[in-house]
Design a protein around this motif. Structure first.
Motif, PDB file in Angstrom:
ATOM      1  N   ILE A   1     -22.590 -25.790   8.428  1.00  0.00           N
ATOM      2  CA  ILE A   1     -23.972 -26.076   7.991  1.00  0.00           C
ATOM      3  C   ILE A   1     -24.776 -24.785   7.872  1.00  0.00           C
ATOM      4  CG2 ILE A   1     -26.110 -27.291   8.630  1.00  0.00           C
ATOM      5  CD1 ILE A   1     -23.639 -29.114   7.926  1.00  0.00           C
ATOM      6  N   ASP A   2     -24.754 -23.985   8.945  1.00  0.00           N
ATOM      7  CA  ASP A   2     -25.453 -22.696   8.941  1.00  0.00           C
ATOM      8  C   ASP A   2     -24.873 -21.836  10.060  1.00  0.00           C
ATOM      9  OD1 ASP A   2     -26.676 -23.535  11.354  1.00  0.00           O
ATOM     10  OD2 ASP A   2     -28.436 -24.297  10.310  1.00  0.00           O
ATOM     11  N   PHE A   3     -25.241 -20.566  10.087  1.00  0.00           N
ATOM     12  CA  PHE A   3     -24.829 -19.688  11.198  1.00  0.00           C
ATOM     13  C   PHE A   3     -25.720 -18.463  11.245  1.00  0.00           C
ATOM     14  CE2 PHE A   3     -22.713 -16.258   8.838  1.00  0.00           C
ATOM     15  CZ  PHE A   3     -22.342 -16.876   7.646  1.00  0.00           C
ATOM     16  N   LYS A   4     -25.623 -17.767  12.382  1.00  0.00           N
ATOM     17  CA  LYS A   4     -26.362 -16.517  12.601  1.00  0.00           C
ATOM     18  C   LYS A   4     -25.364 -15.432  12.975  1.00  0.00           C
ATOM     19  CE  LYS A   4     -27.513 -15.235  16.449  1.00  0.00           C
ATOM     20  NZ  LYS A   4     -27.015 -14.263  17.462  1.00  0.00           N
ATOM     21  N   VAL A   5     -25.488 -14.263  12.366  1.00  0.00           N
ATOM     22  CA  VAL A   5     -24.651 -13.124  12.769  1.00  0.00           C
ATOM     23  C   VAL A   5     -25.537 -11.909  13.052  1.00  0.00           C
ATOM     24  CG1 VAL A   5     -22.401 -13.711  11.772  1.00  0.00           C
ATOM     25  CG2 VAL A   5     -24.158 -12.700  10.303  1.00  0.00           C
ATOM     26  N   GLU A   6     -24.942 -10.967  13.774  1.00  0.00           N
ATOM     27  CA  GLU A   6     -25.627  -9.698  14.069  1.00  0.00           C
ATOM     28  C   GLU A   6     -24.669  -8.560  13.760  1.00  0.00           C
ATOM     29  OE1 GLU A   6     -27.364  -9.636  18.013  1.00  0.00           O
ATOM     30  OE2 GLU A   6     -27.932 -11.739  17.846  1.00  0.00           O
ATOM     31  N   PHE A   7     -25.240  -7.414  13.423  1.00  0.00           N
ATOM     32  CA  PHE A   7     -24.439  -6.244  13.077  1.00  0.00           C
ATOM     33  C   PHE A   7     -24.799  -5.088  13.992  1.00  0.00           C
ATOM     34  CE2 PHE A   7     -24.345  -8.977   9.444  1.00  0.00           C
ATOM     35  CZ  PHE A   7     -23.063  -8.835   8.944  1.00  0.00           C
ATOM     36  N   GLY A   8     -23.875  -4.106  14.066  1.00  0.00           N
ATOM     37  CA  GLY A   8     -24.122  -2.912  14.871  1.00  0.00           C
ATOM     38  C   GLY A   8     -23.751  -1.667  14.090  1.00  0.00           C
ATOM     39  N   ARG A   9     -24.218  -0.528  14.609  1.00  0.00           N
ATOM     40  CA  ARG A   9     -23.865   0.773  14.016  1.00  0.00           C
ATOM     41  C   ARG A   9     -22.900   1.492  14.955  1.00  0.00           C
ATOM     42  NH1 ARG A   9     -29.691   0.891  14.017  1.00  0.00           N
ATOM     43  NH2 ARG A   9     -30.467   0.412  11.926  1.00  0.00           N
TER      44      ARG A   9
ATOM     45  N   ILE B   1     -21.708   0.376   9.516  1.00  0.00           N
ATOM     46  CA  ILE B   1     -22.163  -0.969   9.901  1.00  0.00           C
ATOM     47  C   ILE B   1     -20.947  -1.871  10.132  1.00  0.00           C
ATOM     48  CG2 ILE B   1     -23.302  -3.057   9.008  1.00  0.00           C
ATOM     49  CD1 ILE B   1     -25.379  -1.051   9.768  1.00  0.00           C
ATOM     50  N   VAL B   2     -20.921  -2.530  11.294  1.00  0.00           N
ATOM     51  CA  VAL B   2     -19.833  -3.475  11.603  1.00  0.00           C
ATOM     52  C   VAL B   2     -20.428  -4.774  12.146  1.00  0.00           C
ATOM     53  CG1 VAL B   2     -18.136  -1.643  12.108  1.00  0.00           C
ATOM     54  CG2 VAL B   2     -19.479  -2.617  13.990  1.00  0.00           C
ATOM     55  N   LEU B   3     -19.720  -5.867  11.943  1.00  0.00           N
ATOM     56  CA  LEU B   3     -20.119  -7.152  12.524  1.00  0.00           C
ATOM     57  C   LEU B   3     -20.013  -7.048  14.046  1.00  0.00           C
ATOM     58  CD1 LEU B   3     -20.823 -10.190  12.019  1.00  0.00           C
ATOM     59  CD2 LEU B   3     -18.354 -10.622  12.140  1.00  0.00           C
ATOM     60  N   ALA B   4     -21.018  -7.556  14.773  1.00  0.00           N
ATOM     61  CA  ALA B   4     -21.000  -7.501  16.245  1.00  0.00           C
ATOM     62  C   ALA B   4     -21.347  -8.883  16.800  1.00  0.00           C
ATOM     63  CB  ALA B   4     -21.963  -6.432  16.736  1.00  0.00           C
ATOM     64  N   ASP B   5     -21.710  -8.947  18.086  1.00  0.00           N
ATOM     65  CA  ASP B   5     -22.104 -10.197  18.745  1.00  0.00           C
ATOM     66  C   ASP B   5     -20.976 -11.236  18.695  1.00  0.00           C
ATOM     67  OD1 ASP B   5     -24.298 -11.507  20.177  1.00  0.00           O
ATOM     68  OD2 ASP B   5     -24.389 -12.850  18.461  1.00  0.00           O
ATOM     69  N   GLU B   6     -21.295 -12.486  18.406  1.00  0.00           N
ATOM     70  CA  GLU B   6     -20.306 -13.563  18.509  1.00  0.00           C
ATOM     71  C   GLU B   6     -20.440 -14.537  17.346  1.00  0.00           C
ATOM     72  OE1 GLU B   6     -22.737 -15.436  22.085  1.00  0.00           O
ATOM     73  OE2 GLU B   6     -21.337 -16.962  21.342  1.00  0.00           O
TER      74      GLU B   6
ATOM     75  N   PRO C   1     -15.387  -5.232   8.460  1.00  0.00           N
ATOM     76  CA  PRO C   1     -15.258  -4.421   9.683  1.00  0.00           C
ATOM     77  C   PRO C   1     -16.046  -5.052  10.837  1.00  0.00           C
ATOM     78  CG  PRO C   1     -16.628  -3.266   8.067  1.00  0.00           C
ATOM     79  CD  PRO C   1     -16.196  -4.558   7.420  1.00  0.00           C
ATOM     80  N   THR C   2     -15.458  -5.095  12.026  1.00  0.00           N
ATOM     81  CA  THR C   2     -16.125  -5.694  13.191  1.00  0.00           C
ATOM     82  C   THR C   2     -16.008  -4.762  14.400  1.00  0.00           C
ATOM     83  OG1 THR C   2     -14.303  -6.821  14.327  1.00  0.00           O
ATOM     84  CG2 THR C   2     -15.202  -7.926  12.380  1.00  0.00           C
ATOM     85  N   HIS C   3     -16.753  -5.093  15.450  1.00  0.00           N
ATOM     86  CA  HIS C   3     -16.676  -4.298  16.693  1.00  0.00           C
ATOM     87  C   HIS C   3     -15.506  -4.740  17.565  1.00  0.00           C
ATOM     88  CE1 HIS C   3     -19.129  -7.094  19.606  1.00  0.00           C
ATOM     89  NE2 HIS C   3     -18.252  -7.764  18.892  1.00  0.00           N
TER      90      HIS C   3
ATOM     91  N   GLU D   1     -24.627   0.325  18.423  1.00  0.00           N
ATOM     92  CA  GLU D   1     -26.071   0.110  18.609  1.00  0.00           C
ATOM     93  C   GLU D   1     -26.405  -1.104  17.739  1.00  0.00           C
ATOM     94  OE1 GLU D   1     -29.948   2.868  17.618  1.00  0.00           O
ATOM     95  OE2 GLU D   1     -28.417   2.637  16.088  1.00  0.00           O
ATOM     96  N   ILE D   2     -26.937  -2.148  18.359  1.00  0.00           N
ATOM     97  CA  ILE D   2     -27.201  -3.382  17.605  1.00  0.00           C
ATOM     98  C   ILE D   2     -28.388  -3.179  16.653  1.00  0.00           C
ATOM     99  CG2 ILE D   2     -28.038  -5.789  17.847  1.00  0.00           C
ATOM    100  CD1 ILE D   2     -25.117  -5.651  18.559  1.00  0.00           C
ATOM    101  N   VAL D   3     -28.212  -3.565  15.401  1.00  0.00           N
ATOM    102  CA  VAL D   3     -29.322  -3.585  14.436  1.00  0.00           C
ATOM    103  C   VAL D   3     -30.179  -4.796  14.816  1.00  0.00           C
ATOM    104  CG1 VAL D   3     -29.921  -3.830  11.990  1.00  0.00           C
ATOM    105  CG2 VAL D   3     -27.820  -2.595  12.643  1.00  0.00           C
ATOM    106  N   PRO D   4     -31.482  -4.620  15.056  1.00  0.00           N
ATOM    107  CA  PRO D   4     -32.269  -5.732  15.614  1.00  0.00           C
ATOM    108  C   PRO D   4     -32.646  -6.802  14.588  1.00  0.00           C
ATOM    109  CG  PRO D   4     -33.663  -3.813  15.353  1.00  0.00           C
ATOM    110  CD  PRO D   4     -32.270  -3.391  14.937  1.00  0.00           C
ATOM    111  N   LEU D   5     -31.611  -7.340  13.940  1.00  0.00           N
ATOM    112  CA  LEU D   5     -31.810  -8.396  12.942  1.00  0.00           C
ATOM    113  C   LEU D   5     -30.881  -9.550  13.250  1.00  0.00           C
ATOM    114  CD1 LEU D   5     -31.821  -6.316   9.621  1.00  0.00           C
ATOM    115  CD2 LEU D   5     -33.800  -7.419  10.702  1.00  0.00           C
ATOM    116  N   GLU D   6     -31.389 -10.776  13.138  1.00  0.00           N
ATOM    117  CA  GLU D   6     -30.537 -11.961  13.165  1.00  0.00           C
ATOM    118  C   GLU D   6     -30.401 -12.379  11.706  1.00  0.00           C
ATOM    119  OE1 GLU D   6     -31.779 -14.841  16.082  1.00  0.00           O
ATOM    120  OE2 GLU D   6     -31.309 -13.387  17.660  1.00  0.00           O
ATOM    121  N   VAL D   7     -29.184 -12.396  11.222  1.00  0.00           N
ATOM    122  CA  VAL D   7     -28.940 -12.674   9.809  1.00  0.00           C
ATOM    123  C   VAL D   7     -28.408 -14.100   9.705  1.00  0.00           C
ATOM    124  CG1 VAL D   7     -27.895 -11.803   7.704  1.00  0.00           C
ATOM    125  CG2 VAL D   7     -28.268 -10.247   9.625  1.00  0.00           C
ATOM    126  N   ILE D   8     -29.149 -14.945   9.014  1.00  0.00           N
ATOM    127  CA  ILE D   8     -28.831 -16.378   8.984  1.00  0.00           C
ATOM    128  C   ILE D   8     -28.404 -16.784   7.583  1.00  0.00           C
ATOM    129  CG2 ILE D   8     -29.858 -18.701   9.221  1.00  0.00           C
ATOM    130  CD1 ILE D   8     -31.699 -17.345  11.399  1.00  0.00           C
TER     131      ILE D   8
END
Ligand code: TMP
Length: 235
Positions: free
Chosen positions: A174-182, A188-193, A67-69, A85-92
Motif C-alpha cells: 500500500i505504502d512505505f517509508k525509507v531513509e537514506f544515509g551518506r 547515498i545508500v539506503l539505510a534504516d529498515e 546500494p544499501t548500508h 550519516e542519516i539524511v534527515p528525510l523520511e521518503v514515502i
C-alpha cells in the motif's frame, strides 16, 4: 564483531559503534510507538521479525542494484551495517490511499492512485516530522539537489522491486517509508529498515492489514501479523 559504545537509541532500534570505524551494529527492539510516541507498547518478537525481514529485503535490493548500508545479519536481533550519516528525510511512497494521506486530503482508504505518490517529511520528532517539498529541503540544508534526485530515483526503483516481490507472496504494498544515509565519501545508500513498522501490507485476497496499523488502531493479532509477513517474505 563486538558492540562498543551506544551512539543512538531510537524508538525501535539502538545503534552501536564497533572496533571498525566504518561499521555499526544495529539492535532491533520489540518497543513500538505510534503517533509520534504518544502511544507506546511492545510487540512480542518484533525485533526478530524486523531484523530478519530487513536483512532479506536489503540483500534483495543490493542484488537488484540499489546500494544499501547492509553488511550482514549477526543474530536474531542484530545487524552489521556500514556507518552512515542519516539524511534527515523520511521518503514515502504511496500506491494506494491509507493513513495520513486520507486524513490530509479527505480520501477513502484503499483507493489505488493512478500515479505513484511520493512525499518527503523532515525527520524531526520535536516538529512531528512535517511534510516538506524540494525547495524546503534545499533551503533548510537537509540535502543537496543531486542527493534529492538520486534518493527519488532509488525510491521509485525500490517501489517497483518491492511491489513485485510482495505480490508474489500475496501481499499488496500500500505504502512505505525509507531513509537514506551518506557514506564517508558522500555516496547515498539506503539505510534504516523495511519492515511491517515501515510498510503497509494488506493480504491480496482479503485486504487484511498485516502491518503496524494493527498496533496503531488496536486491531488485535499484532504479533501474528508480523510473523505472517515474515513467513511469506522468507519463502
Ligand atoms: P502515514 O500514512 O502515517 O504518513 O505513513 C505512511 C507510511 O510510512 C506507512 O507505511 C507507515 C510509514 N511510517 C513510518 O515508517 N514511520 C512513521 O513515523 C510514520 C508516520 C509512517
Amino acid at each position: 564483531m563486538e558492540k562498543r559504545e551506544m551512539l543512538y537509541e531510537g524508538k525501535a532500534k539502538k545503534v552501536f559503534k564497533t572496533d571498525n570505524a566504518e561499521e555499526y551494529i544495529i539492535e532491533y527492539k520489540d518497543d513500538a510507538t505510534a503517533f509520534n510516541a504518544k502511544k507506546k507498547g511492545t510487540i512480542e518478537h518484533k525485533g526478530i521479525v524486523n531484523n530478519k525481514m530487513t536483512s532479506i529485503i536489503f540483500a534483495l535490493l543490493e542484488e537488484k542494484g540499489i546500494p544499501t548500508h547492509f553488511v550482514k545479519m549477526i543474530d536474531d536481533t542484530h545487524q552489521l551495517v556500514k556507518a552512515v550519516e542519516i539524511v534527515p528525510l523520511e521518503v514515502i511512497i504511496r500506491n494506494t490511499a491509507a493513513g495520513s494521506v486520507c486524513k490530509n486530503f479527505g480520501l477513502e482508504e484503499g483507493v489505488d492512485f493512478d500515479i505513484t505518490v511520493q512525499e518527503f517529511c523532515y525527520k524531526n520528532d520535536d516538529l512531528g516530522d512535517p511534510m516538506v517539498n524540494n525547495s524546503h529541503i534545499l533551503a533548510l540544508g537537509l540535502a543537496a539537489q543531486d542527493e534529492v534526485d538520486v534518493i527519488r530515483e532509488y525510491t521509485f526503483k525500490i517501489n517497483d522491486i518491492l511491489k513485485d516481490f510482495f505480490i508474489k507472496r500475496n501481499l499488496k504494498l500500500i505504502d512505505f517509508k525509507v531513509e537514506f544515509g551518506r557514506l564517508p565519501d558522500g555516496t547515498i545508500v539506503l539505510a534504516d529498515e523495511i519492515s511491517p513498522d515501515t510498510c503497509r501490507l494488506w493480504d491480496k485476497d482479503t485486504n487484511k492489514k498485516l502491518d503496524k496499523d494493527r498496533f496503531r488502531r488496536d486491531l488485535g493479532e499484532v504479533e501474528e501479523a508480523y510473523q505472517e509477513v515474515l513467513n511469506r517474505v522468507s519463502k
